[in-house]
Design a protein around this motif. Sequence first.
Motif, PDB file in Angstrom:
ATOM      1  N   GLY A 269     -31.279  18.690  21.713  1.00  0.00           N
ATOM      2  CA  GLY A 269     -31.506  19.976  21.118  1.00  0.00           C
ATOM      3  C   GLY A 269     -31.908  20.916  21.761  1.00  0.00           C
ATOM      4  O   GLY A 269     -33.074  21.618  21.532  1.00  0.00           O
ATOM      5  N   ARG A 270     -31.445  21.354  22.967  1.00  0.00           N
ATOM      6  CA  ARG A 270     -31.941  22.422  23.945  1.00  0.00           C
ATOM      7  C   ARG A 270     -31.073  23.703  23.416  1.00  0.00           C
ATOM      8  O   ARG A 270     -29.768  23.983  23.413  1.00  0.00           O
ATOM      9  CB  ARG A 270     -31.580  22.131  25.197  1.00  0.00           C
ATOM     10  CG  ARG A 270     -32.091  20.670  25.888  1.00  0.00           C
ATOM     11  CD  ARG A 270     -33.601  21.080  26.070  1.00  0.00           C
ATOM     12  NE  ARG A 270     -33.620  21.921  27.363  1.00  0.00           N
ATOM     13  CZ  ARG A 270     -34.968  22.474  27.488  1.00  0.00           C
ATOM     14  NH1 ARG A 270     -36.074  22.262  26.830  1.00  0.00           N
ATOM     15  NH2 ARG A 270     -35.216  23.079  28.686  1.00  0.00           N
ATOM     16  N   GLY A 271     -31.653  24.444  22.703  1.00  0.00           N
ATOM     17  CA  GLY A 271     -31.142  25.593  22.082  1.00  0.00           C
ATOM     18  C   GLY A 271     -30.174  25.643  21.005  1.00  0.00           C
ATOM     19  O   GLY A 271     -29.536  26.588  20.465  1.00  0.00           O
ATOM     20  N   VAL A 272     -30.035  24.537  20.394  1.00  0.00           N
ATOM     21  CA  VAL A 272     -29.336  24.187  19.073  1.00  0.00           C
ATOM     22  C   VAL A 272     -30.264  22.959  18.290  1.00  0.00           C
ATOM     23  O   VAL A 272     -30.851  22.452  18.971  1.00  0.00           O
ATOM     24  CB  VAL A 272     -28.044  23.751  19.419  1.00  0.00           C
ATOM     25  CG1 VAL A 272     -27.158  24.848  20.110  1.00  0.00           C
ATOM     26  CG2 VAL A 272     -27.982  22.412  20.238  1.00  0.00           C
ATOM     27  N   ALA A 273     -30.023  22.949  17.135  1.00  0.00           N
ATOM     28  CA  ALA A 273     -30.205  21.931  16.406  1.00  0.00           C
ATOM     29  C   ALA A 273     -29.888  20.638  16.840  1.00  0.00           C
ATOM     30  O   ALA A 273     -28.461  20.309  17.340  1.00  0.00           O
ATOM     31  CB  ALA A 273     -30.247  22.057  14.630  1.00  0.00           C
ATOM     32  N   VAL A 274     -30.648  19.368  16.843  1.00  0.00           N
ATOM     33  CA  VAL A 274     -29.894  18.127  17.301  1.00  0.00           C
ATOM     34  C   VAL A 274     -28.845  17.668  16.436  1.00  0.00           C
ATOM     35  O   VAL A 274     -29.151  17.745  15.156  1.00  0.00           O
ATOM     36  CB  VAL A 274     -31.361  17.007  17.290  1.00  0.00           C
ATOM     37  CG1 VAL A 274     -30.712  15.728  17.656  1.00  0.00           C
ATOM     38  CG2 VAL A 274     -32.338  17.233  18.445  1.00  0.00           C
ATOM     39  N   ASP A 275     -27.871  17.429  16.903  1.00  0.00           N
ATOM     40  CA  ASP A 275     -26.793  17.002  16.163  1.00  0.00           C
ATOM     41  C   ASP A 275     -25.998  15.803  16.852  1.00  0.00           C
ATOM     42  O   ASP A 275     -25.047  16.032  17.797  1.00  0.00           O
ATOM     43  CB  ASP A 275     -25.832  18.156  15.930  1.00  0.00           C
ATOM     44  CG  ASP A 275     -24.631  17.882  14.920  1.00  0.00           C
ATOM     45  OD1 ASP A 275     -24.251  16.560  14.853  1.00  0.00           O
ATOM     46  OD2 ASP A 275     -23.863  18.938  14.565  1.00  0.00           O
ATOM     47  N   GLY A 276     -26.427  14.748  16.593  1.00  0.00           N
ATOM     48  CA  GLY A 276     -25.897  13.390  17.098  1.00  0.00           C
ATOM     49  C   GLY A 276     -24.357  13.223  16.826  1.00  0.00           C
ATOM     50  O   GLY A 276     -23.801  12.774  17.845  1.00  0.00           O
ATOM     51  N   ASN A 277     -23.994  13.785  15.701  1.00  0.00           N
ATOM     52  CA  ASN A 277     -22.439  13.535  15.656  1.00  0.00           C
ATOM     53  C   ASN A 277     -21.652  14.479  16.439  1.00  0.00           C
ATOM     54  O   ASN A 277     -20.759  14.034  17.106  1.00  0.00           O
ATOM     55  CB  ASN A 277     -21.918  13.906  14.117  1.00  0.00           C
ATOM     56  CG  ASN A 277     -22.539  12.872  13.218  1.00  0.00           C
ATOM     57  OD1 ASN A 277     -22.673  11.674  13.583  1.00  0.00           O
ATOM     58  ND2 ASN A 277     -22.866  13.044  11.938  1.00  0.00           N
ATOM     59  N   ARG A 278     -22.260  15.563  16.572  1.00  0.00           N
ATOM     60  CA  ARG A 278     -21.304  16.681  17.524  1.00  0.00           C
ATOM     61  C   ARG A 278     -21.473  16.046  18.878  1.00  0.00           C
ATOM     62  O   ARG A 278     -20.710  16.284  19.921  1.00  0.00           O
ATOM     63  CB  ARG A 278     -22.020  18.013  17.181  1.00  0.00           C
ATOM     64  CG  ARG A 278     -21.599  18.944  18.319  1.00  0.00           C
ATOM     65  CD  ARG A 278     -20.041  19.471  18.028  1.00  0.00           C
ATOM     66  NE  ARG A 278     -19.584  20.738  18.784  1.00  0.00           N
ATOM     67  CZ  ARG A 278     -18.316  20.894  19.139  1.00  0.00           C
ATOM     68  NH1 ARG A 278     -17.714  20.022  18.972  1.00  0.00           N
ATOM     69  NH2 ARG A 278     -18.186  22.059  20.086  1.00  0.00           N
ATOM     70  N   ALA A 279     -22.757  15.684  19.412  1.00  0.00           N
ATOM     71  CA  ALA A 279     -22.870  15.205  20.522  1.00  0.00           C
ATOM     72  C   ALA A 279     -21.930  14.039  20.971  1.00  0.00           C
ATOM     73  O   ALA A 279     -21.487  13.893  22.002  1.00  0.00           O
ATOM     74  CB  ALA A 279     -24.284  14.614  20.991  1.00  0.00           C
ATOM     75  N   ALA A 280     -21.923  13.015  20.033  1.00  0.00           N
ATOM     76  CA  ALA A 280     -21.049  11.896  20.025  1.00  0.00           C
ATOM     77  C   ALA A 280     -19.637  12.328  20.401  1.00  0.00           C
ATOM     78  O   ALA A 280     -18.651  11.794  21.148  1.00  0.00           O
ATOM     79  CB  ALA A 280     -21.234  10.906  19.129  1.00  0.00           C
ATOM     80  N   GLU A 281     -19.047  13.418  19.617  1.00  0.00           N
ATOM     81  CA  GLU A 281     -17.902  13.730  19.687  1.00  0.00           C
ATOM     82  C   GLU A 281     -17.292  14.506  21.046  1.00  0.00           C
ATOM     83  O   GLU A 281     -16.473  14.126  21.687  1.00  0.00           O
ATOM     84  CB  GLU A 281     -17.402  14.997  18.648  1.00  0.00           C
ATOM     85  CG  GLU A 281     -16.060  15.622  18.632  1.00  0.00           C
ATOM     86  CD  GLU A 281     -16.128  16.676  17.808  1.00  0.00           C
ATOM     87  OE1 GLU A 281     -15.036  17.366  17.856  1.00  0.00           O
ATOM     88  OE2 GLU A 281     -17.116  17.146  17.115  1.00  0.00           O
ATOM     89  N   LEU A 282     -18.387  15.102  21.718  1.00  0.00           N
ATOM     90  CA  LEU A 282     -18.029  15.730  23.061  1.00  0.00           C
ATOM     91  C   LEU A 282     -18.250  14.945  24.134  1.00  0.00           C
ATOM     92  O   LEU A 282     -17.357  14.784  24.925  1.00  0.00           O
ATOM     93  CB  LEU A 282     -19.087  16.954  22.925  1.00  0.00           C
ATOM     94  CG  LEU A 282     -19.076  18.321  22.353  1.00  0.00           C
ATOM     95  CD1 LEU A 282     -20.303  18.997  22.285  1.00  0.00           C
ATOM     96  CD2 LEU A 282     -17.888  19.113  22.797  1.00  0.00           C
ATOM     97  N   LEU A 283     -19.082  13.907  23.905  1.00  0.00           N
ATOM     98  CA  LEU A 283     -19.280  12.914  24.965  1.00  0.00           C
ATOM     99  C   LEU A 283     -18.178  11.996  24.998  1.00  0.00           C
ATOM    100  O   LEU A 283     -17.658  11.727  25.947  1.00  0.00           O
ATOM    101  CB  LEU A 283     -20.533  12.076  24.836  1.00  0.00           C
ATOM    102  CG  LEU A 283     -22.103  12.889  25.027  1.00  0.00           C
ATOM    103  CD1 LEU A 283     -23.146  11.963  24.629  1.00  0.00           C
ATOM    104  CD2 LEU A 283     -22.116  13.305  26.412  1.00  0.00           C
TER     105      LEU A 283
END
Length: 571
Positions: A269-283
Amino acid sequence: MKNALLIVAMMFGLLQPGRASGVVGKWYCSQAFLDSLYLSAVCNEYKGIFEFRNDGTFRLNVSGSTAAGRRHVSTVRGKRSGRLAGTVGGGTVYIRLRGRYSVAGGLITTEVDPGSVKCYSNSGLDNPDMSEETMSNAELRYMEYQAGRYEEAEKRLAEYTQFVVNSKRHMWEWDNRRFVANDSVMLVDGGIRLTAEREKPSDLIHGNSSPHLTPMYDNQDAVGAIKVLGNRNSSPAQLQRAARTLEKAVEADSAANLMFSLGNVYLLGRGVAVDGNRAAELLGKAAGAGYAKAYHVLGMMYKEGRGGVARDFVRAYTCFSKGADAGNRQCLYAKGYMLYKGLGCGQDYAAAVAAFREAAGMKDGMSWYMLGICHRNGFGCMQDSAAANYCLRRAIALKCRDARAEMVRKHEETYLSNVYGDDEKYASLPISMPDIVPASADTMLAPGRYEGFMVMYDYSGDRLVALWRMSMAVDRCGRRVGGTIVTGTDSVAYSGEIAADGRLVFTGGQLTLAERYERSGALAYKFVDIVFDDIAGKLCGRLGLYSTKLQEPGRPVYFELTRCAARPAGG
């Protein structure tokens, strides 16, 4: 996206259609090109250079290396033996090829001579000398492990180079691909970007950086954004601007390392709202593109339910396994940890030991510590106090505090199995977890007071590690159950309901038990359920516990209680 940018660049005259004279010279491979070859899975540092010559021939040289080698010095029983126990790092990978190229009408074609493709790999490890007759058993076993590690490393690198040659030919075999070039950059259809000067990666590790925002980049805008995102003193406005910059960098160049960092931005959540689904997609994309560290971050997301994603031990174990196969040290330890406890996979001490050994060879202190515990208890390997002490000392040298605590403990974790197993007075005590034949709590759980014992086993269920006196008071109202459970001096209230499958599923209740591996000496567990066993005259079964601190199931627990006689009225 990259092909579209290439066309737009040509339309606006930013780059001129390629000509033979514009191609000739040395061109350095971009970070994205090298990531596509999965070099980060086997190397710490790597580079690649295309060289196009006036005579219509070209060469490609790709090379990579691990950290500089350093030799171990054995210190078994406090003596510096000076024997070679293998070399850490210092490995090299080379891929070299040559061929011919032609340029016509803004299109480039290359033809590679299959016989010119040369691959060389060297793990940098030395096959240890085990000929000395004065080695202790612990040293000999460690030398045997190092020999196996050498063979495995050499095999892995050989398989990697063969994989690149067989599966990545499209990176240098171009059939009438559109391209554009100027004095500083060449872009080729298929997302290939080459530069006239080597773009030096920046090491972004600094004191205030986030632990996951520290990879290397060749995009200077991304470099600046990461520095801002990793600085704890950055303002919200600065973080938002940096996050937008990094997002644009990923859109323009989907390099694995950029996707990895943007995934962590959404996770933290650095500069954006925490978004686990988006994080999981990118990772997941970064990991699939060869950035092995992304597997560890993604696995921890699923293991601990970070970023709002559902906790899923099976998916976590899958991520750790893939990262371990790619040679990531953190994933190797995490895979061993999951196997050790049976989280998301079948419990398997031997497989856990194999993973810990590989990570220990990469100077992982916690893996040396876990190897010490395994040798001390005989988990997945021979029980050997000398080997255990050797591993624990290695862990201590790597700043593992838990290893120092284990060194001073008088007994191993499973010593009670031998104490009770050898005493005829405890012949009726189950030294290993009994097989449970499920029975319905609806018929077995009568109101009243029960007394007996509770036993905790190691994670395999084969050895007893703790024993307590236990009593249980039961009150019932239909399928609802409540009362108190007492273990030792700890008395706790509980509540639950009898499920359709016959289990008692708890809705409340928490128990604190002694825990050898916790620095506080105790660990709190939530009651999960009871699977009752149908043994005449006794209330017994398997008690499910869940650690509120570790956020994972506890060790197997069995209890056996006898109903107390009802007190006479007025007595």
